[in-house]
Design a protein around this motif. Structure first.
Motif, PDB file in Angstrom:
ATOM      1  N   VAL A  78      -2.978   4.996   4.884  1.00 46.50           N
ATOM      2  CA  VAL A  78      -1.518   4.990   4.968  1.00 46.50           C
ATOM      3  C   VAL A  78      -1.055   3.569   5.277  1.00 46.50           C
ATOM      4  O   VAL A  78      -1.639   2.891   6.126  1.00 46.50           O
ATOM      5  CB  VAL A  78      -1.013   5.963   6.053  1.00 46.50           C
ATOM      6  CG1 VAL A  78       0.510   5.959   6.113  1.00 46.50           C
ATOM      7  CG2 VAL A  78      -1.536   7.376   5.795  1.00 46.50           C
ATOM      8  N   TYR A  79      -0.005   3.154   4.594  1.00 44.54           N
ATOM      9  CA  TYR A  79       0.515   1.794   4.757  1.00 44.54           C
ATOM     10  C   TYR A  79       2.002   1.827   5.091  1.00 44.54           C
ATOM     11  O   TYR A  79       2.737   2.682   4.581  1.00 44.54           O
ATOM     12  CB  TYR A  79       0.301   0.984   3.472  1.00 44.54           C
ATOM     13  CG  TYR A  79      -1.150   0.847   3.093  1.00 44.54           C
ATOM     14  CD1 TYR A  79      -1.917  -0.212   3.567  1.00 44.54           C
ATOM     15  CD2 TYR A  79      -1.762   1.804   2.288  1.00 44.54           C
ATOM     16  CE1 TYR A  79      -3.261  -0.321   3.238  1.00 44.54           C
ATOM     17  CE2 TYR A  79      -3.105   1.702   1.955  1.00 44.54           C
ATOM     18  CZ  TYR A  79      -3.848   0.637   2.439  1.00 44.54           C
ATOM     19  OH  TYR A  79      -5.181   0.536   2.122  1.00 44.54           O
ATOM     20  N   ALA A  96       2.322  -4.963   2.608  1.00 40.62           N
ATOM     21  CA  ALA A  96       1.916  -3.722   3.260  1.00 40.62           C
ATOM     22  C   ALA A  96       1.079  -4.013   4.499  1.00 40.62           C
ATOM     23  O   ALA A  96       0.322  -4.984   4.553  1.00 40.62           O
ATOM     24  CB  ALA A  96       1.115  -2.859   2.284  1.00 40.62           C
ATOM     25  N   VAL A  97       1.229  -3.166   5.491  1.00 38.34           N
ATOM     26  CA  VAL A  97       0.418  -3.211   6.711  1.00 38.34           C
ATOM     27  C   VAL A  97      -0.206  -1.835   6.879  1.00 38.34           C
ATOM     28  O   VAL A  97       0.485  -0.807   6.779  1.00 38.34           O
ATOM     29  CB  VAL A  97       1.292  -3.565   7.939  1.00 38.34           C
ATOM     30  CG1 VAL A  97       0.533  -3.317   9.236  1.00 38.34           C
ATOM     31  CG2 VAL A  97       1.759  -5.021   7.855  1.00 38.34           C
ATOM     32  N   ALA A 132       3.642   4.669   2.903  1.00 36.20           N
ATOM     33  CA  ALA A 132       3.242   4.879   1.517  1.00 36.20           C
ATOM     34  C   ALA A 132       1.736   5.014   1.392  1.00 36.20           C
ATOM     35  O   ALA A 132       0.964   4.526   2.219  1.00 36.20           O
ATOM     36  CB  ALA A 132       3.728   3.711   0.649  1.00 36.20           C
ATOM     37  N   SER A 133       1.324   5.668   0.304  1.00 33.43           N
ATOM     38  CA  SER A 133      -0.092   5.809  -0.036  1.00 33.43           C
ATOM     39  C   SER A 133      -0.573   4.556  -0.761  1.00 33.43           C
ATOM     40  O   SER A 133       0.222   3.713  -1.195  1.00 33.43           O
ATOM     41  CB  SER A 133      -0.284   7.017  -0.942  1.00 33.43           C
ATOM     42  OG  SER A 133       0.367   6.788  -2.192  1.00 33.43           O
ATOM     43  N   GLU A 134      -1.882   4.457  -0.934  1.00 33.96           N
ATOM     44  CA  GLU A 134      -2.449   3.320  -1.658  1.00 33.96           C
ATOM     45  C   GLU A 134      -1.936   3.279  -3.095  1.00 33.96           C
ATOM     46  O   GLU A 134      -1.610   2.206  -3.626  1.00 33.96           O
ATOM     47  CB  GLU A 134      -3.971   3.389  -1.646  1.00 33.96           C
ATOM     48  CG  GLU A 134      -4.630   2.228  -2.384  1.00 33.96           C
ATOM     49  CD  GLU A 134      -6.140   2.216  -2.270  1.00 33.96           C
ATOM     50  OE1 GLU A 134      -6.795   1.630  -3.165  1.00 33.96           O
ATOM     51  OE2 GLU A 134      -6.680   2.786  -1.291  1.00 33.96           O
ATOM     52  N   SER A 135      -1.856   4.431  -3.732  1.00 30.93           N
ATOM     53  CA  SER A 135      -1.388   4.445  -5.120  1.00 30.93           C
ATOM     54  C   SER A 135       0.057   3.965  -5.215  1.00 30.93           C
ATOM     55  O   SER A 135       0.421   3.253  -6.165  1.00 30.93           O
ATOM     56  CB  SER A 135      -1.532   5.846  -5.711  1.00 30.93           C
ATOM     57  OG  SER A 135      -0.730   6.783  -5.009  1.00 30.93           O
ATOM     58  N   PHE A 136       0.889   4.320  -4.241  1.00 30.00           N
ATOM     59  CA  PHE A 136       2.279   3.866  -4.234  1.00 30.00           C
ATOM     60  C   PHE A 136       2.338   2.359  -4.023  1.00 30.00           C
ATOM     61  O   PHE A 136       3.119   1.657  -4.684  1.00 30.00           O
ATOM     62  CB  PHE A 136       3.061   4.592  -3.141  1.00 30.00           C
ATOM     63  CG  PHE A 136       4.549   4.362  -3.196  1.00 30.00           C
ATOM     64  CD1 PHE A 136       5.371   5.256  -3.850  1.00 30.00           C
ATOM     65  CD2 PHE A 136       5.131   3.259  -2.575  1.00 30.00           C
ATOM     66  CE1 PHE A 136       6.761   5.054  -3.905  1.00 30.00           C
ATOM     67  CE2 PHE A 136       6.500   3.049  -2.612  1.00 30.00           C
ATOM     68  CZ  PHE A 136       7.316   3.949  -3.290  1.00 30.00           C
ATOM     69  N   VAL A 137       1.522   1.842  -3.110  1.00 29.43           N
ATOM     70  CA  VAL A 137       1.481   0.405  -2.853  1.00 29.43           C
ATOM     71  C   VAL A 137       1.135  -0.347  -4.132  1.00 29.43           C
ATOM     72  O   VAL A 137       1.789  -1.342  -4.492  1.00 29.43           O
ATOM     73  CB  VAL A 137       0.464   0.082  -1.737  1.00 29.43           C
ATOM     74  CG1 VAL A 137       0.239  -1.430  -1.625  1.00 29.43           C
ATOM     75  CG2 VAL A 137       0.937   0.641  -0.398  1.00 29.43           C
ATOM     76  N   LEU A 140      -5.884  -4.858   3.281  1.00 30.15           N
ATOM     77  CA  LEU A 140      -6.974  -5.537   2.560  1.00 30.15           C
ATOM     78  C   LEU A 140      -6.886  -5.329   1.048  1.00 30.15           C
ATOM     79  O   LEU A 140      -7.738  -5.822   0.307  1.00 30.15           O
ATOM     80  CB  LEU A 140      -8.326  -5.032   3.078  1.00 30.15           C
ATOM     81  CG  LEU A 140      -8.602  -5.283   4.567  1.00 30.15           C
ATOM     82  CD1 LEU A 140      -9.966  -4.724   4.956  1.00 30.15           C
ATOM     83  CD2 LEU A 140      -8.520  -6.771   4.896  1.00 30.15           C
ATOM     84  N   LEU A 141      -5.860  -4.607   0.594  1.00 35.13           N
ATOM     85  CA  LEU A 141      -5.704  -4.395  -0.848  1.00 35.13           C
ATOM     86  C   LEU A 141      -5.307  -5.699  -1.529  1.00 35.13           C
ATOM     87  O   LEU A 141      -4.442  -6.436  -1.049  1.00 35.13           O
ATOM     88  CB  LEU A 141      -4.633  -3.344  -1.115  1.00 35.13           C
ATOM     89  CG  LEU A 141      -4.887  -1.931  -0.575  1.00 35.13           C
ATOM     90  CD1 LEU A 141      -3.663  -1.053  -0.842  1.00 35.13           C
ATOM     91  CD2 LEU A 141      -6.118  -1.330  -1.231  1.00 35.13           C
TER      92      LEU A 141
END
Length: 440
Positions: A10-11, A236-237, A222-227, A391-392
């Motif tokens: 979660v971000y 994002a954090v 937001a989720s990873e896919s949304f990010v 880290l994305l």
């Protein structure tokens, strides 16, 4: 202990808040507009919302958000005393972690009555009745000040701390708040001025107690896919770990420290460290629920920031401020920034997100690996949250990221501005442009 389960990451991708002050602003509209601008999205993208407040009718969340569009999303109203804002954040994170949504809004606001907190319903059992124990008796002063002040007195008796250590915490947090444009109070006081301000209870003086405040704050999770879809990797954090706990039997065992919630804080913190694999020594910044300076003192232990009984040594060695090992309450904390109950937890979130982005200017904490948040409500509930850098990395060939400060036209971490109608119109749901007048 709560079982560890597999969760989606979660971000936090957007945050916004109002200045904490009296009288209040258009709190929800300003906070949500800023959070959506920060994330670079409109309200159309929000799939559900959790709205926290303590003073208001039962569907104030709907009234606050309908001005952004009546999109028929689930809106859940949350009330959990002083930990209300973090409870909304906790519930929003759960939705994304379990895969039920990709974009969730957490909002908190409060328009408070003047004076100290008091019960509003005298014809039924008070929620705090179970913690009004016989540890040290109660006088005519504000109940919360007595609970936390007595905890500070017990800490001094057990470990050799003094009233000066609590006063030093008050001095520190007022000094920190001078660099936070969102703080209700930005004056700097000497240690002697803190000590000599009006007595409230035991060692606590007025400048060691949080004020009543109005204000609002919001976060977009937001989720990873949304990010990735919205190219938000650079801002994002990660909200890497989170735990909520309530009172243990120790709260009724006769200890003023435990009555003030130390054991539930200890449990939640241990769960968060276990979830994330982060050690307390890796935490470089903490937004800690310092409703009174005594609570900050006793909470260093409970969060593992110092060995048991050594919080006063941490204070004396200035390990809790800039230049020390861990900066506690760079925002000024509740003592100086203010404490609108529903907004506090989300304002803490905003500060830590800005810190991890490196936006905080003169109050920036350097070289951050992890940030910790502590938000407690008597009666009782505590939420402890841990944040760390995202880290994305942007995928090859993806659209270039836009720095959110370009969308604002300024750096919101170091400058507090009102929103304009143009700002609002940029974030409302598609086909909706309604600048309703609302004091929520």
């Amino acid at each position: 202990m709560t079982k560890q389960r597999v969760h989606n990451k979660v971000y936090v991708v957007g945050v916004g808040m109002t200045k904490f002050e009296k009288p209040g602003r258009h709190m929800a509209r300003e906070a949500v507009t800023k959070a959506l601008l920060d994330a670079g999205i409109t309200y159309t993208a929000v799939e559900s919302a959790y709205v926290g407040y303590c003073y208001g009718d039962s569907t104030c969340g709907q009234r606050a958000l309908y001005q952004f569009g009546q999109t028929q999303i689930p809106i859940v109203n949350v009330n959990n005393n002083c930990s209300t804002g973090s409870t909304a954040l906790y519930m929003a994170r759960q939705q994304i972690a379990m895969g039920a949504a990709d974009c969730v809004l957490a909002l908190g606001f409060e328009k408070m009555d003047p004076g100290s907190l008091s019960s509003k319903f005298d014809d039924r059992t008070a929620p705090l009745g179970n913690i009004m124990s016989e540890t040290r008796g109660f006088s005519k002063g504000p109940p919360a000040a007595q609970i936390f002040g007595n905890a500070g007195i017990e800490y001094c008796e057990k470990y050799g701390a003094t009233a000066d250590h609590m006063a030093k915490i008050g001095e520190k947090n007022h000094r920190h708040s001078a660099k936070n444009p969102y703080s209700q109070f930005r004056d700097i006081y000497t240690l002697e001025q803190v000590k000599q301000s009006r007595a409230v209870h035991g060692p606590l003086t007025m400048l060691q107690c949080c004020p009543t405040s109005d204000g609002g704050a919001a976060a977009i999770l937001a989720s990873e896919s949304f990010v990735r879809e919205h190219h938000l990797e650079a801002q994002a954090v990660e909200l890497a770990g989170q735990a909520m706990a309530t009172d243990s039997p120790q709260a009724m065992a006769g200890s003023a420290i435990e009555l003030a919630g130390a054991d539930m804080t200890r449990r939640a913190a241990q769960q968060v460290y276990a979830q994330t694999g982060v050690a307390p020594t890796q935490v470089g910044v903490v937004e800690l629920h310092d409703c009174f300076s005594a609570n900050e003192l006793i909470t260093y232990d409970a969060l593992g920031l110092c060995p048991p009984g050594k919080a006063h040594i941490m204070v004396d060695q200035k390990e809790n401020t800039f230049g020390g090992r861990c900066v506690v309450n760079p925002s000024g904390g509740l003592i100086s920034k203010g404490h609108p109950l529903g907004a506090t937890g989300l304002a803490q979130c905003a500060e830590l997100v800005w810190q991890l982005r490196g936006w905080c200017g003169e109050r920036q904490v350097p070289r951050l690996q992890a940030a910790l948040q502590h938000n407690i409500g008597l009666g009782g509930a505590v939420v402890v949250s841990l944040y760390r850098p995202c880290l994305l990395k942007p995928e090859a060939g993806s659209k270039p990221a836009v720095d959110p400060r370009q969308r604002f036209g300024y750096n919101p971490a170091i400058e507090c501005r009102d929103i304009s109608k143009a700002d609002f119109d940029r974030v409302v749901a598609a086909g909706h442009s309604n600048y309703l007048t609302s004091h929520l």
